[in-house]
Write an enzyme that holds these catalytic residues in place. Structure first.
Site, short mmCIF file in Angstrom:
data_model
loop_
_atom_site.label_atom_id
_atom_site.label_comp_id
_atom_site.label_asym_id
_atom_site.label_seq_id
_atom_site.Cartn_x
_atom_site.Cartn_y
_atom_site.Cartn_z
N ASP A 175 0.86 -1.19 0.00
CA ASP A 175 0.00 0.00 0.00
C ASP A 175 0.90 1.24 0.00
O ASP A 175 1.90 1.27 0.71
CB ASP A 175 -0.87 0.05 1.26
CG ASP A 175 -1.72 -1.21 1.43
OD1 ASP A 175 -2.48 -1.54 0.50
OD2 ASP A 175 -1.61 -1.85 2.50
N ARG A 197 -1.48 -2.91 -3.91
CA ARG A 197 -2.78 -2.95 -3.23
C ARG A 197 -3.37 -1.53 -3.23
O ARG A 197 -3.53 -0.94 -4.27
CB ARG A 197 -2.61 -3.54 -1.82
CG ARG A 197 -3.91 -3.77 -1.09
CD ARG A 197 -4.86 -4.76 -1.77
NE ARG A 197 -5.95 -5.15 -0.87
CZ ARG A 197 -6.97 -5.92 -1.20
NH1 ARG A 197 -7.06 -6.41 -2.42
NH2 ARG A 197 -7.91 -6.22 -0.34
N ARG A 257 -13.23 1.04 -5.91
CA ARG A 257 -12.73 1.53 -4.62
C ARG A 257 -12.05 2.90 -4.73
O ARG A 257 -10.94 3.08 -4.27
CB ARG A 257 -11.72 0.54 -4.05
CG ARG A 257 -12.35 -0.73 -3.55
CD ARG A 257 -11.34 -1.52 -2.75
NE ARG A 257 -11.96 -2.68 -2.13
CZ ARG A 257 -11.31 -3.56 -1.38
NH1 ARG A 257 -10.02 -3.40 -1.16
NH2 ARG A 257 -11.92 -4.57 -0.85
N LYS A 260 -13.60 3.37 -1.53
CA LYS A 260 -14.50 2.50 -0.76
C LYS A 260 -14.63 3.13 0.62
O LYS A 260 -13.64 3.48 1.26
CB LYS A 260 -13.90 1.10 -0.63
CG LYS A 260 -14.66 0.16 0.32
CD LYS A 260 -13.86 -1.15 0.45
CE LYS A 260 -14.38 -2.00 1.61
NZ LYS A 260 -15.33 -3.02 1.17
#
Ligand SMILES: *[C@@H]1O[C@H](CO)[C@@H](O)[C@H](O)[C@H]1NC(C)=O
Length: 381
Positions: A175, A197, A257, A260
């Site tokens: 991330d 990610r 997303r 999200k």
């Protein structure tokens, strides 16, 4: 000595350059207004990746200035292991590392595959409290590793840097920016690209007051969970007590997303430019409270994924938008749509949560469109 006018002007210009090069530019708007980061600490210029890690992770307030690329790829070795291919093994598809037993638990029917990833990408650099991390011009790049603000980190500014190349072939490859258990964080003029990610993830703990502004979320990729050049895992806001201002960001080439929203997150999404999505922008799950105003959606087939489980106010028209006045101190601005689907929602039941908070201003969507592309991301301040 008497300065000639032109020499004096040059000296003033040089001084202005050196001052703007070593400090945070501007101030946070919205929920994280008042964040000071490293404040007036003497700037430090890390010379190595190890020094960057040390400055970000120590207990001193710091202004950390980046003027080159910090390449973490290879610094923790590579790992070859088994993973899975939930979307097939086509060359445009992401495959997944079996981290957290994700393949085993959630993709039991997916074909297994071999994955080889760079270990440094998996976990971000720990960032402690009272830090400003700033780039000079467009030179401040962190490659192969993200940033991780957790366990009580507070008062952090991240401005004008680019985080890139975190195992983009692989889900769970890393991330770019993680917040989980924080308060008062400002992410501004940051670019993220080629991430495995999430580009920005606010985990399930309370991340409290956060402003994400003027940043570029670039989802262009050769490895996508939707196998179409658009990254699915954009922005993930699922904290238990999060107040997120998302303003003036350029969010493009994503397929889901983005963001999200769940947990117990109050999201004020204002004047963002969502462009060239192949799927949905918002995902509003149970617990989400989203006020979206003054945004522009261009070539976004689904501004929100349906069905919508959370609460959503989509600022549909002037008379409905007058409802914002009581809690935001002004009417809300309509969103704008070009070659895009609809964003519908008139839920005002959560507006009282805006009371007493710092609230970002809004211009009309049409104005934001032109401004955002010119202003968002690295090298624009
Ligand atoms: C951060 O700075 C504030 C204000 O100076 C101080 O009270 C706090 O203890 C600092 N936090 C840490 C973890 O050093």
């Amino acid at each position: 000595m008497q300065l000639t006018p032109s020499f004096a002007l040059a000296a003033v210009a040089a001084l202005a350059n050196s001052v703007s090069a070593v400090g945070v530019v501007g101030a946070a708007e919205g929920f994280a207004k008042g964040v000071t980061g490293g404040g007036s600490a003497t700037p430090v210029y890390p010379s190595t990746t190890a020094e960057l890690v040390s400055y970000l992770g120590d207990d001193s307030p710091r202004v950390i200035v980046l003027q080159k690329t910090y390449d973490f790829t290879g610094t923790e070795g590579t790992v070859t292991t088994s993973g899975c291919a939930p979307w097939g093994t086509g060359s445009a598809c992401q495959t997944a590392i079996n981290l957290h037993d994700w393949c085993t638990n959630y993709q039991p029917n997916a074909p297994t595959t071999t994955v080889k990833y760079d270990a440094a990408g998996i976990l971000g650099i720990q960032v402690k409290s009272n830090k400003s991390l700033i780039g000079v011009g467009s030179s401040g790049v962190i490659k192969g590793k993200g940033l991780r603000l957790v366990s009580g980190a507070s008062n952090v500014i991240i401005q004008n840097i680019h985080i890139t190349n975190l195992n983009p072939q692989y889900v769970w490859g890393g991330d770019a920016i993680t917040l989980d258990g924080t308060d008062m964080v400002w992410i501004d003029h940051v670019k993220t690209s080629l991430i495995g990610r999430q580009h920005i993830v606010l985990g399930n703990s309370a991340s409290n007051r956060v402003t994400i502004s003027n940043s570029e979320i670039d989802g262009s990729t050769s490895w996508s969970a939707t196998c179409d050049g658009h990254h699915y895992w954009g922005l993930y806001f699922t904290g238990s007590s999060d107040l997120v201002t998302l303003k003036g960001n350029y969010i493009h080439h994503t397929s889901g997303r983005s963001p999200k929203v769940a947990g117990n997150t109050l999201l004020h999404a204002v004047n963002n430019y969502f462009y060239a999505s192949s799927g949905h922008a918002f995902e509003a799950d149970s617990g989400a409270m989203i006020l979206a105003e003054g945004n522009v959606f261009q070539n976004v087939p689904a501004p929100v994924e349906t069905p919508v489980s959370g609460k959503l106010f989509a600022s549909p028209d002037a008379s409905t938008n007058a409802a914002c006045s009581t809690y935001l101190g002004r009417a809300c601005q309509v969103n704008a749509f070009g070659s895009s689907g609809a964003l519908a929602g008139t839920d005002t039941s959560f507006f009282s949560y805006f009371s007493g908070k710092n609230i970002a201003s809004a211009t009309t969507g049409q104005v934001a469109n032109a401004n955002v592309v010119a202003n968002a991301g690295i090298g624009k301040i």
